[in-house]
Design an enzyme around this catalytic site. Structure first.
Site, PDB file in Angstrom:
ATOM      1  N   ASP A   5       0.851  -1.182   0.000  1.00 15.81           N
ATOM      2  CA  ASP A   5       0.000   0.000   0.000  1.00 15.81           C
ATOM      3  C   ASP A   5       0.893   1.241   0.000  1.00 15.81           C
ATOM      4  OD1 ASP A   5      -2.340   1.615   0.345  1.00 15.81           O
ATOM      5  OD2 ASP A   5      -1.841   1.770   2.464  1.00 15.81           O
ATOM      6  N   ASP A  57      -7.280  -2.565   2.306  1.00 16.09           N
ATOM      7  CA  ASP A  57      -6.177  -3.510   2.120  1.00 16.09           C
ATOM      8  C   ASP A  57      -6.506  -4.905   2.631  1.00 16.09           C
ATOM      9  OD1 ASP A  57      -4.393  -1.470   1.153  1.00 16.09           O
ATOM     10  OD2 ASP A  57      -4.205  -0.792   3.219  1.00 16.09           O
TER      11      ASP A  57
END
Length: 817
Positions: free
Chosen positions: A294, A550
């Site tokens: 990320d 995520d």
């Protein structure tokens, strides 16, 4: 809208349930204990123990059961400690919310919020449920944990504010439209928390190894039994011999040593701010070949910072003062960035009493502050360049617009600053009409900067043979700019590109993902599709992240790595590893320790398998020569107990060799028992077994009794295994390059193993059970010299592998096992 009454709120709470996400409760001690037995190798060992018990071999059965239980207790303790740490992170925050109940504002537990409640929000609050905004003033939300977008999003009346997002500036009132699992946050959480993780690399490799070692040990035992039966032994004796040999050749100490190796890695990772929730995840991170990270908050700092300034006027101090005076700096990331820049650029003369202000509104695209400065009353304005130009006197407009375009192309958020003298009558409010004839000072280019250590961490991963890709919901231009700062090159692939490739089929998607390292405007389900694609191409994938967006990818990866500080509970519960300092660079230390743990597992396996194979060679040679067995079953058990029971665990504490991050990761399809392991085991087994049998034959030929010969062979095998423990410290480096005291456990463990055996020779009762007795010092030295030959053989093999002498095997091809 006055909100709900207390009675109505209680009724709705009973109807809709608490406003909480499903929290996976930590497993009980009993569940953790039982989980330690879910291993093919454990099944084999338990089976061997049961067979031994059925045959009346109680000492064998007791030893195996003890090894299995020790392993289970160690694994339970380590995983329980990790779960307690993770649970502590979950309990760090007890969210509260301000709601309107019975016509008054009340602070309540956020879990008690119900649909229909009116929630009051201000800067710094976390949105407790999905809200429909009914009023908003200068209201911006940080939605990065949900969308991956790093810049705050402006919200107005009738807009949605989603649970889990953070208020960056302004105030708002909103009506709750969804709570708990019904929120957007809950929808994602419910989809991922029940999903199963793929098997960790070590689990896959250990399953293959267990199948192989079981077949090999069983086959060898059957061969020995067949030869013995052909020589006239009774069926009962043959069966007992076969079981004893099979039990001795199966590395019963491996589960304990493996668990200790992973537990040691867990402790070492904890010192580097990495919490391991499951032991096998220690090695999984070291085995990864691709990290999909990320961006926001993981590779970047998740805050705006002024990265560049273009001055229209040549006075940077004047620019800095205007930046400070025009900033409220109360939770708004733009104001915080400007104030931080101003403090660094011109720390003096940044404070002046404010006597008028025009707050920022999205429609007007500027904000202004009138301050009483040392050189008179002055107004400072921030806003879009096009908005400020009409307020200013003559300026080099083309140069400013060119700079703005250049900054925007690099992914920066651009803000213009203007300033000028302004005197108002007493009590007269500051209005937009007053902003005329100002001086345009310049432009500030802002972005979410990468973490200072992230570029080096990405480079370290690359040197370690690990590919790194950045996956974000942010704008492609912003993603490309951050990627350049991090040293990630390549075209930006957007969510739209992924969707188009997905419609064309898996081959098209795989081809797109294979060559991309920057993914932008990616939806949560597309992150999972990226992970799946990488796995189809044979990668062991690690995913890092902190947001709810995520979580699906964290769950789908071979190893999920969540951020412990800023990360959400959903992300942490979806991951096997948690980084407590939210530092991407901690991954580098984690990868190194994971590789050390796997290397130590291989060292333990080599020691156990090579010595077990040597025992089989010794027995086969004795049966071929038609001589009495060189060791009794109880002596075999003692040999494994006094050597492997101590030395293999000590090997689990072996420190790093120093070049773990200079080597590429092992191929995903590589098995533990590879060509190198096969060569070393075969060489060791033939040498140890052959020399031990030669000594046995020589002693018998000189007239020694079988009991005396067995006593010497048992001592020789103990010495051989003492030497082999030092050979096991590295597959490549010479034993003489390892300082012995770098692993004190191994040095003292080896000495203890030898002393325990010598002590048994002198202990009444025990020496009769084992059939051993003291030997002369001269004979001990002779046997020690013979045992030292294994050091020479292994050193020659390492030289061969380094290419200094002719290799033992020239043939190339896939690993045989």
């Amino acid at each position: 809208m006055q909100g709900l009454t207390h009675a109505e709120a209680q009724a709705r709470l009973a109807r809709y349930g608490r406003n909480v996400l499903p929290h996976v409760a930590p497993p009980t001690l009993a569940a953790l204990f039982l989980r330690q037995f879910r291993s093919p190798l454990m099944y084999v060992l338990l089976g061997a123990a049961l067979v031994s018990a059925a045959l009346g071999q109680w000492s064998d059965a007791a030893f195996i059961f003890a090894a299995v239980l020790i392993n289970a207790f160690i694994g339970t303790y380590q995983e329980h400690s990790a779960e307690r740490t993770a649970e502590a992170l979950h309990n760090l925050v007890s969210p509260r919310a301000l709601v309107e109940r019975d016509g008054a504002a009340r602070e309540i537990d956020a879990g008690d919020i119900v649909p229909g409640d009116v929630v009051l929000l201000e800067s710094g609050n976390k949105v407790p449920a999905d809200l429909l905004l009914v009023a908003a003033t200068n209201f911006t939300l940080d939605e990065s944990l949900l969308t991956g977008e790093s810049l705050p999003v402006q919200k107005g009346t009738a807009a949605m504010a989603f649970a889990g997002t953070l208020v960056r500036s302004g105030r708002a009132r909103g009506e709750v439209v969804a709570t708990g699992l019904s929120t957007e946050l809950g929808r994602i959480a419910g989809a991922v928390l029940g999903a199963a993780h793929p098997k960790a690399p070590l689990v896959v490799r250990m399953e293959r190894f267990t199948q192989w070692i079981t077949l090999a040990a069983g086959g060898a035992a059957l061969l020995v039994a067949a030869v013995s039966f052909a020589r006239g032994a009774t069926l009962a004796d043959v069966f007992v011999l076969a079981v004893a040999l099979a039990v001795s050749s199966v590395p019963e100490g491996l589960p304990v040593a493996l668990t200790v190796a992973l537990a040691v890695g867990t402790q070492r990772m904890a010192r580097r701010n990495v919490i391991v929730r499951r032991l096998v995840a220690v090695e999984a991170l070291g085995s990864c070949t691709h990290i999909a990270s990320d961006k926001t908050g993981t590779l970047t700092q998740n805050r705006l910072a002024v990265r560049h300034v273009h001055l229209a006027e040549g006075d940077p101090a004047r620019f800095a003062r205007a930046a400070a005076l025009a900033s409220e700096a109360r939770g708004d990331t733009v104001d915080e960035a400007l104030l931080e820049y101003a403090r660094a650029a011109a720390p003096a003369d940044l404070h002046a009493p404010q006597i008028g202000a025009i707050p920022y509104e999205p429609e007007q695209r500027f904000a202004a502050s009138l301050n009483r400065c040392a050189d008179g009353d002055r107004v400072s304005v921030k806003g879009a360049l096009e908005t400020l130009l009409p307020m200013c006197a003559a300026a080099n407009v083309e140069a400013l617009r060119a700079a703005e375009r250049a900054f925007a192309a690099e992914g920066y958020r651009v803000l213009a600053l203007a300033e000028g003298p302004l005197t108002l009558a007493a009590e007269e409010p500051l209005r937009a009409a007053h902003l005329q004839g100002l001086t345009l000072l310049g432009l500030a280019a802002m972005s979410d900067p990468p973490r200072p250590e992230a570029r080096d961490a990405v480079a370290a991963c690359r040197r370690a043979g690990i590919e790194v890709s950045m996956v974000t919901g942010d704008h492609p231009v912003t993603a490309a700019a951050v990627a350049r700062d991090l040293g990630l090159a390549g075209e930006v692939v957007t969510g739209a590109d992924l969707a188009a490739a997905g419609r064309a089929g898996e081959p098209a998607l795989d081809a797109l993902v294979a060559n991309a390292r920057i993914f932008a405007r990616v939806a949560p389900e597309q992150k999972t599709a990226i992970v799946d694609s990488l796995q189809r191409r044979g990668h062991f994938v690690a995913v890092t992240g902190d947001g709810v967006n995520d979580a699906p990818a964290l769950r789908a990866a071979h190893v999920g790595v969540a951020m412990g500080g800023r990360g959400t509970d959903v992300a942490r519960e979806s991951a096997e590893l948690v980084i407590t300092d939210d530092n991407f660079a901690s991954l580098v230390a984690g990868v190194e320790q994971g590789r050390v743990a796997y290397a130590n597992v291989r060292k333990v396996i080599f020691l156990l398998v090579s010595t077990g194979a040597a025992e089989i060679v010794l027995f086969l040679l004795a049966l071929t020569a038609n001589v009495p067995l060189p060791l009794l079953a109880v002596q075999l058990l003692w040999l494994n107990l006094v050597t492997n029971g101590i030395q293999d665990v000590a090997l689990a504490f072996e420190p790093a060799e120093g070049d773990e991050l200079a080597r590429p990761p092992r191929a995903p399809q590589e098995r533990i028992f590879d060509r190198m392991m096969l060569e070393r085991v075969a060489l060791s087994a033939l040498l140890i077994g052959g020399i031990a049998f030669g000594v046995y034959q020589w002693l018998l030929a000189r007239g020694a009794s079988v009991e005396d010969a067995r006593n010497s062979v048992l001592l020789l095998m103990v010495l051989f295994e003492n030497m082999q423990s030092f050979n096991s410290r590295s597959e490549r480096l010479s034993v003489f390059r390892h300082h012995p005291l770098r692993n004190k456990f191994l040095v003292f463990g080896t000495l203890a193993a030898q002393l325990v055996h010598i002590g048994a020779m002198y202990t009444p009762g025990l020496r009769e059970v084992l059939g051993v007795h003291p030997v002369s010092a001269a004979h001990w030295v002779e046997l020690l010299a013979l045992a030292s030959t294994i050091l020479v053989a292994m050193e020659l093999h390492k030289l061969c592998r380094r290419g200094r002498i002719r290799p033992l095997f020239r043939k190339k091809g896939p690993d045989p096992f």
